[in-house]
Design a protein around this motif. Structure first.
Motif, short mmCIF file in Angstrom:
data_model
loop_
_atom_site.label_atom_id
_atom_site.label_comp_id
_atom_site.label_asym_id
_atom_site.label_seq_id
_atom_site.Cartn_x
_atom_site.Cartn_y
_atom_site.Cartn_z
N LEU A 150 0.84 -1.20 0.00
CA LEU A 150 0.00 0.00 0.00
C LEU A 150 0.88 1.25 0.00
CD1 LEU A 150 -2.66 1.65 0.49
CD2 LEU A 150 -2.24 1.30 2.93
N VAL A 151 1.88 1.28 0.89
CA VAL A 151 2.77 2.44 0.96
C VAL A 151 3.57 2.59 -0.33
CG1 VAL A 151 4.76 3.44 2.16
CG2 VAL A 151 2.87 2.44 3.48
N ALA A 152 3.98 1.45 -0.92
CA ALA A 152 4.71 1.50 -2.19
C ALA A 152 3.83 2.15 -3.27
CB ALA A 152 5.12 0.10 -2.62
N GLU A 153 2.55 1.81 -3.26
CA GLU A 153 1.62 2.39 -4.24
C GLU A 153 1.41 3.88 -3.95
OE1 GLU A 153 -2.93 1.37 -5.42
OE2 GLU A 153 -1.50 -0.29 -5.48
N MET A 154 1.34 4.24 -2.67
CA MET A 154 1.19 5.64 -2.31
C MET A 154 2.40 6.46 -2.76
SD MET A 154 -0.56 5.33 1.49
CE MET A 154 -0.88 7.08 1.70
N LYS A 155 3.58 5.86 -2.67
CA LYS A 155 4.80 6.57 -3.11
C LYS A 155 4.73 6.91 -4.60
CE LYS A 155 8.12 4.56 0.17
NZ LYS A 155 9.28 3.64 0.29
N GLU A 156 4.09 6.01 -5.37
CA GLU A 156 3.98 6.25 -6.81
C GLU A 156 2.94 7.32 -7.12
OE1 GLU A 156 3.12 2.63 -8.80
OE2 GLU A 156 4.96 1.61 -8.14
N LYS A 157 1.87 7.39 -6.34
CA LYS A 157 0.74 8.26 -6.67
C LYS A 157 0.76 9.60 -5.93
CE LYS A 157 -2.33 4.37 -7.73
NZ LYS A 157 -2.53 4.66 -9.15
N ILE A 158 1.58 9.71 -4.89
CA ILE A 158 1.59 10.91 -4.05
C ILE A 158 3.01 11.44 -3.97
CG2 ILE A 158 1.11 11.82 -1.74
CD1 ILE A 158 -0.87 9.42 -1.45
N THR A 159 3.16 12.76 -4.01
CA THR A 159 4.47 13.39 -3.99
C THR A 159 4.88 13.68 -2.55
OG1 THR A 159 3.93 14.42 -6.10
CG2 THR A 159 5.89 15.22 -4.97
N PHE A 160 5.44 12.70 -1.86
CA PHE A 160 5.97 12.91 -0.53
C PHE A 160 7.39 13.49 -0.63
CE2 PHE A 160 3.29 9.03 0.11
CZ PHE A 160 2.35 9.58 0.96
N ASP A 161 7.82 14.18 0.45
CA ASP A 161 9.25 14.48 0.54
C ASP A 161 10.00 13.17 0.73
OD1 ASP A 161 11.47 16.61 1.05
OD2 ASP A 161 11.66 15.20 2.72
N ARG A 162 9.51 12.36 1.65
CA ARG A 162 10.00 11.00 1.80
C ARG A 162 9.11 10.23 2.77
NH1 ARG A 162 14.79 9.63 2.56
NH2 ARG A 162 14.74 8.12 4.25
N VAL A 163 9.09 8.92 2.64
CA VAL A 163 8.44 8.06 3.62
C VAL A 163 9.55 7.54 4.52
CG1 VAL A 163 7.13 5.95 4.00
CG2 VAL A 163 6.54 7.46 2.09
N LEU A 164 9.42 7.76 5.81
CA LEU A 164 10.50 7.50 6.75
C LEU A 164 10.73 6.00 6.96
CD1 LEU A 164 9.48 10.17 9.42
CD2 LEU A 164 11.16 10.41 7.57
N GLU A 165 11.97 5.65 7.19
CA GLU A 165 12.33 4.27 7.53
C GLU A 165 12.18 4.10 9.03
OE1 GLU A 165 13.10 1.75 5.63
OE2 GLU A 165 13.07 2.84 3.72
N ILE A 166 11.39 3.12 9.45
CA ILE A 166 11.17 2.95 10.90
C ILE A 166 11.71 1.61 11.40
CG2 ILE A 166 9.17 4.46 10.92
CD1 ILE A 166 7.40 1.97 10.94
#
Length: 378
Positions: A150-166
């Motif tokens: 889901l997050v991988a798909e969100m990365k493709e469709k949404i312009t985040f600065d970055r998704v943090l590594e937790i």
């Protein structure tokens, strides 16, 4: 397939904790080790394990019309993109048995189920429907099983600065606008589907109403059509009100309050603010659960387009402001006083309701307000 083929197939996903952010690691308690030791002994003695379940998102489902085509699709790219949906502990036992006595076990047959979909939401829908009645699964756990794709798909469709590594010993922290934890994005997914801010991700899925609400939203593709644009708007607003953080010096509002002074980024540092925004948009577009607005897709598209247009005008307006203008418009001192000026019980619940109401006012006024004090004091 043989145990050897299965291990080669899922080895990369296993190293990434099942290819699923939030998936349980191999259990390390004393009792878990004893149980797994017995499982390994049983495997070497010829025991048959229940099927393991592997998830995979593909581009073209129709082309997978033969077993060969399926195996090619699963094997011809990065195997780390596979997800061990069910069977992490069994895979650990198989690896231990393989290491202990490879020749005995490598040619044993293992049943593997593949859940293949063109869209992440379809896999989530299957998880929600097929796991009905199983406890102690909760909403958070259900999404953990599938939220990596889901997050991988969100990365493709949404312009985040970055998704943090937790993962790991030093999880990343948000330092600027547009940065979010993957588990927080998954929680937005829940809140959007249930259209309420008071979502307890620890509650068990004995709450069948929540299950059905999410399943209905997934099956009608409302997520794909409206969830991603909603999160994109949140990211855009986050960036707009954080633009001049380095230059901003916040007034504290009418009276002095304790604690640090807020900067623009701090608004969406807050989980209640993120959830409040997403829920406010979801309700404005689709209505509350049980009293939905016109379900005509075209009408919903018009409503979210109007919200997007209003937000664009607001972000453009903020983009033209200098530091003093931003200071005056954001009124973060008033926000700080409203949130932290009085000691309250159930602070988290209060903050979520506060932000939902604030963003509801912003949407109702078509984003055309003199300052955000209108929202903060609404």
């Amino acid at each position: 397939m043989t145990v050897q083929d299965y291990i080669e197939l899922v080895n990369e996903a296993y190293k990434e904790r099942g290819g699923i952010a939030g998936q349980r690691e191999p259990l390390k308690t004393t009792s878990a080790k004893r149980i797994r030791k017995r499982m390994v002994e049983d495997l070497l003695a010829g025991a048959v394990l229940p099927p393991v379940v592997i998830g995979k998102v593909v581009d073209d489902l129709a082309s997978l019309d033969t077993a060969g085509a399926l195996m090619t699709a699963i094997s011809d790219e990065d195997k780390g993109k596979l997800s061990i949906i069910d069977g992490m502990q069994r895979t650990t036992a198989l690896l231990e048995a393989f290491a202990e006595s490879e020749q005995v076990i490598k040619h044993r047959l293992l049943r593997v189920e593949f859940w293949i979909a063109e869209e992440t939401e379809s896999l989530i829908y299957r998880m929600l429907v097929l796991n009905t009645g199983q406890v102690p699964w909760n909403l958070s756990r259900q999404l953990q099983v599938v939220y990596a794709p889901l997050v991988a798909e969100m990365k493709e469709k949404i312009t985040f600065d970055r998704v943090l590594e937790i993962q790991g010993s030093n999880p990343e922290r948000r330092t600027k606008a547009g940065q979010y934890r993957p588990d927080d994005l998954a929680e937005l997914f829940i809140a959007f589907g249930l259209r309420k801010t008071d979502v307890d991700t620890k509650e068990t899925l004995a709450d069948e109403f929540s299950r059905l609400d999410m399943a209905e939203a997934l099956s009608s593709h409302l997520y794909r059509e409206f969830f991603y644009p909603t999160v994109q708007m949140m990211v855009d607003l986050d960036g707009a009100i954080s633009r001049l953080d380095d230059q901003l010096i916040q007034p504290n509002g009418d009276d002095e309050t304790d604690g640090k002074k807020l900067v623009g980024r701090n608004v969406f540092d807050s989980k209640p603010a993120r959830i409040g925004f997403v829920v406010a948009v979801a309700i404005a577009v689709m209505g509350r659960i049980g009293m939905e607005k016109d379900k005509d897709q075209h009408a919903m598209e018009q409503r979210i387009k109007a919200i997007e247009d209003g937000l664009t005008q607001l972000t453009d307006k903020l983009g033209r402001m200098d530091a003093e203008g931003m200071n005056d418009f954001l009124r973060l001192g008033v926000l700080q006083q409203q949130l932290y000026g009085t000691k309250r019980s159930a602070v988290g619940r209060y903050e979520r309701a506060f932000f939902e109401n604030a963003f509801k006012i912003l949407i109702e006024e078509s984003f055309d307000i003199p300052t955000l004090e209108t929202c903060w004091r609404g």
